[in-house]
Write an enzyme that holds these catalytic residues in place. Structure first.
Site, PDB file in Angstrom:
ATOM      1  N   GLY A  11     -16.623-104.984   1.429  1.00  0.00           N
ATOM      2  CA  GLY A  11     -16.774-103.530   1.546  1.00  0.00           C
ATOM      3  C   GLY A  11     -16.991-103.123   2.998  1.00  0.00           C
ATOM      4  N   ARG A  14     -15.842 -99.063   5.382  1.00  0.00           N
ATOM      5  CA  ARG A  14     -16.578 -97.822   5.672  1.00  0.00           C
ATOM      6  C   ARG A  14     -18.086 -98.038   5.510  1.00  0.00           C
ATOM      7  NH1 ARG A  14     -17.102 -94.924   0.691  1.00  0.00           N
ATOM      8  NH2 ARG A  14     -16.084 -96.132  -0.929  1.00  0.00           N
ATOM      9  N   SER A 141     -31.786-103.272  -1.740  1.00  0.00           N
ATOM     10  CA  SER A 141     -32.195-101.874  -1.532  1.00  0.00           C
ATOM     11  C   SER A 141     -33.690-101.807  -1.807  1.00  0.00           C
ATOM     12  CB  SER A 141     -31.462-100.960  -2.513  1.00  0.00           C
ATOM     13  OG  SER A 141     -32.079 -99.685  -2.554  1.00  0.00           O
ATOM     14  N   TYR A 154     -28.598 -99.579 -10.990  1.00  0.00           N
ATOM     15  CA  TYR A 154     -28.523 -99.935  -9.561  1.00  0.00           C
ATOM     16  C   TYR A 154     -29.747-100.757  -9.135  1.00  0.00           C
ATOM     17  CZ  TYR A 154     -28.007 -99.090  -4.483  1.00  0.00           C
ATOM     18  OH  TYR A 154     -27.882 -99.223  -3.118  1.00  0.00           O
ATOM     19  N   ALA A 156     -31.692-102.557 -11.002  1.00  0.00           N
ATOM     20  CA  ALA A 156     -31.637-103.883 -11.643  1.00  0.00           C
ATOM     21  C   ALA A 156     -30.678-104.788 -10.866  1.00  0.00           C
ATOM     22  CB  ALA A 156     -31.185-103.761 -13.098  1.00  0.00           C
ATOM     23  N   LYS A 158     -29.943-104.616  -7.717  1.00  0.00           N
ATOM     24  CA  LYS A 158     -30.512-104.962  -6.405  1.00  0.00           C
ATOM     25  C   LYS A 158     -31.703-105.922  -6.545  1.00  0.00           C
ATOM     26  CE  LYS A 158     -27.549-102.605  -3.991  1.00  0.00           C
ATOM     27  NZ  LYS A 158     -26.583-103.299  -3.147  1.00  0.00           N
TER      28      LYS A 158
HETATM   29  P1  NAP Z   1     -20.474 -96.713   0.787  1.00  0.00           P
HETATM   30  O1  NAP Z   1     -20.319 -95.941   2.042  1.00  0.00           O
HETATM   31  O2  NAP Z   1     -20.355 -96.014  -0.537  1.00  0.00           O
HETATM   32  O3  NAP Z   1     -19.421 -97.942   0.822  1.00  0.00           O
HETATM   33  C1  NAP Z   1     -19.362 -98.833  -0.240  1.00  0.00           C
HETATM   34  C2  NAP Z   1     -18.443 -99.956   0.134  1.00  0.00           C
HETATM   35  O4  NAP Z   1     -18.349-100.861  -0.987  1.00  0.00           O
HETATM   36  C3  NAP Z   1     -17.029 -99.492   0.442  1.00  0.00           C
HETATM   37  O5  NAP Z   1     -16.584-100.151   1.605  1.00  0.00           O
HETATM   38  C4  NAP Z   1     -16.232 -99.915  -0.779  1.00  0.00           C
HETATM   39  O6  NAP Z   1     -14.910-100.290  -0.500  1.00  0.00           O
HETATM   40  C5  NAP Z   1     -16.990-101.145  -1.216  1.00  0.00           C
HETATM   41  N1  NAP Z   1     -16.730-101.472  -2.621  1.00  0.00           N
HETATM   42  C6  NAP Z   1     -17.073-100.759  -3.725  1.00  0.00           C
HETATM   43  N2  NAP Z   1     -16.640-101.385  -4.823  1.00  0.00           N
HETATM   44  C7  NAP Z   1     -16.018-102.529  -4.417  1.00  0.00           C
HETATM   45  C8  NAP Z   1     -15.367-103.598  -5.081  1.00  0.00           C
HETATM   46  N3  NAP Z   1     -15.262-103.632  -6.414  1.00  0.00           N
HETATM   47  N4  NAP Z   1     -14.845-104.604  -4.346  1.00  0.00           N
HETATM   48  C9  NAP Z   1     -14.916-104.585  -2.990  1.00  0.00           C
HETATM   49  N5  NAP Z   1     -15.526-103.588  -2.295  1.00  0.00           N
HETATM   50  C10 NAP Z   1     -16.068-102.583  -3.001  1.00  0.00           C
HETATM   51  O7  NAP Z   1     -21.859 -97.473   0.714  1.00  0.00           O
HETATM   52  P2  NAP Z   1     -22.913 -97.846   1.869  1.00  0.00           P
HETATM   53  O8  NAP Z   1     -23.921 -96.771   1.882  1.00  0.00           O
HETATM   54  O9  NAP Z   1     -22.222 -98.236   3.095  1.00  0.00           O
HETATM   55  O10 NAP Z   1     -23.598 -99.107   1.167  1.00  0.00           O
HETATM   56  C11 NAP Z   1     -23.323-100.448   1.542  1.00  0.00           C
HETATM   57  C12 NAP Z   1     -24.311-101.354   0.816  1.00  0.00           C
HETATM   58  O11 NAP Z   1     -25.646-100.989   1.168  1.00  0.00           O
HETATM   59  C13 NAP Z   1     -24.229-101.249  -0.708  1.00  0.00           C
HETATM   60  O12 NAP Z   1     -24.452-102.528  -1.283  1.00  0.00           O
HETATM   61  C14 NAP Z   1     -25.382-100.330  -1.052  1.00  0.00           C
HETATM   62  O13 NAP Z   1     -25.857-100.520  -2.357  1.00  0.00           O
HETATM   63  C15 NAP Z   1     -26.405-100.733   0.013  1.00  0.00           C
HETATM   64  N6  NAP Z   1     -27.416 -99.689   0.258  1.00  0.00           N
HETATM   65  C16 NAP Z   1     -27.044 -98.468   0.761  1.00  0.00           C
HETATM   66  C17 NAP Z   1     -28.037 -97.503   0.970  1.00  0.00           C
HETATM   67  C18 NAP Z   1     -27.734 -96.126   1.518  1.00  0.00           C
HETATM   68  O14 NAP Z   1     -28.647 -95.290   1.573  1.00  0.00           O
HETATM   69  N7  NAP Z   1     -26.527 -95.835   1.950  1.00  0.00           N
HETATM   70  C19 NAP Z   1     -29.374 -97.784   0.624  1.00  0.00           C
HETATM   71  C20 NAP Z   1     -29.688 -99.054   0.120  1.00  0.00           C
HETATM   72  C21 NAP Z   1     -28.705 -99.993  -0.061  1.00  0.00           C
HETATM   73  P3  NAP Z   1     -13.725 -99.204  -0.265  1.00  0.00           P
HETATM   74  O15 NAP Z   1     -13.998 -98.585   1.090  1.00  0.00           O
HETATM   75  O16 NAP Z   1     -12.477-100.015  -0.270  1.00  0.00           O
HETATM   76  O17 NAP Z   1     -13.841 -98.221  -1.366  1.00  0.00           O
END
Ligand code: NAP
Length: 246
Positions: A11, A14, A141, A154, A156, A158
């Protein structure tokens, strides 16, 4: 000349993953970026990363599908011969109160976030074990630690990632492979952009540092955990959350 190190980021096109790719490239790593969406600007991202004088390969794969994951890791190995650092970053949310949460939304989040982490790690460690070296960083998370109403699927997934990380750290320490989890609080990405302004203001009020974090602030921690500077750290969960959870 010293051989370049290689990082695989799931992922990575982005959000936090994209920033992680940029930080590793800036530090001289060749980068393998996994993505799943057809809308991904493969050539644009490759060009942007390669401006840093490193190589970048983008591989399309759904991390919840074993066959696609196997092919993705094979492609990375064919291209670079090794993977030094794995960042299991791909993740989704399907938020809803438990009373109304469909089985499909529960399963989907577990499949991508938790099973995806298992599938990718299982393939990558084959190569790390041969080299007797590697660092794995899993995106957990803070809600995997403290829970959150409306996110039982979510949180669960994490919490599962945290248990998985600690077990992997114990299993692979003897092979000089480290595994750590990063637990972000609220970070400005597409994932949190969907929240209404009113809710964001409310959240900021509850964060001691009074703001959401940036993807770069998470990426710098992930870089540290992948580098030799953290060589004595394994099996840990490190919060990057502006002081939300203490
Ligand atoms: P995001 O902007 O929504 O990006 C999610 C990424 O996951 C995208 O690059 C997407 O790929 C990829 N993805 C989703 N389903 C997939 C699949 N089946 N196979 C391969 N790739 C997949 O999320 P983010 O905020 O950057 O989050 C990144 C990580 O940090 C996640 O694990 C999230 O749970 C964790 N996190 C985020 C936050 C927050 O506040 N943002 C807080 C705690 C934890 P595509 O671009 O190809 O769609």
């Amino acid at each position: 000349m010293e051989e370049k190190k290689v990082v695989l980021i799931t992922g990575g096109a982005r959000g936090i993953g994209r920033k992680v790719a940029e930080v590793y490239a800036k530090n001289g790593y060749d980068v393998v970026i996994n993505y799943v969406s057809d809308k991904t600007d493969v050539e644009g991202i490759k060009k942007e990363i390669e401006k840093r004088g490193v190589k970048c390969t983008l591989v399309k794969a759904d991390v919840s599908k074993a066959e696609e994951v196997e092919k993705m890791v094979e492609q990375a190995i064919q291209e670079f011969g090794k993977i030094d650092v794995l960042v299991n970053n791909a993740g989704i949310t399907r938020d809803c109160l438990l009373m109304r949460m469909s089985e499909e939304d529960f399963d989907k989040v577990i499949e991508i976030n938790l099973k995806g982490t298992y599938l990718v790690t299982k393939q990558v460690i084959k190569y790390m074990m041969k080299k007797r070296q590697g660092s794995i960083i899993n995106l957990a998370s803070v809600v995997g630690v403290v829970g959150n109403a409306g996110q039982c699927n979510y949180s669960a997934s994490k919490a599962g990632i945290i248990g998985f990380t600690k077990s992997v750290a114990k299993e692979l320490a003897a092979r000089n492979i480290r595994a750590n989890a990063v637990a972000p609080g609220f970070i400005e990405t597409d994932m949190t952009n969907v929240l209404k302004d009113e809710i964001k203001e409310n959240i900021n009020e509850q964060i001691p540092l009074k703001r959401m974090g940036t993807a770069k602030e998470v990426a710098e921690l992930i870089y540290f955990l992948g580098s030799e500077k953290s060589s004595y750290i394994t099996g840990q969960v490190i919060n990057v959350d502006g002081g939300m959870v203490m």
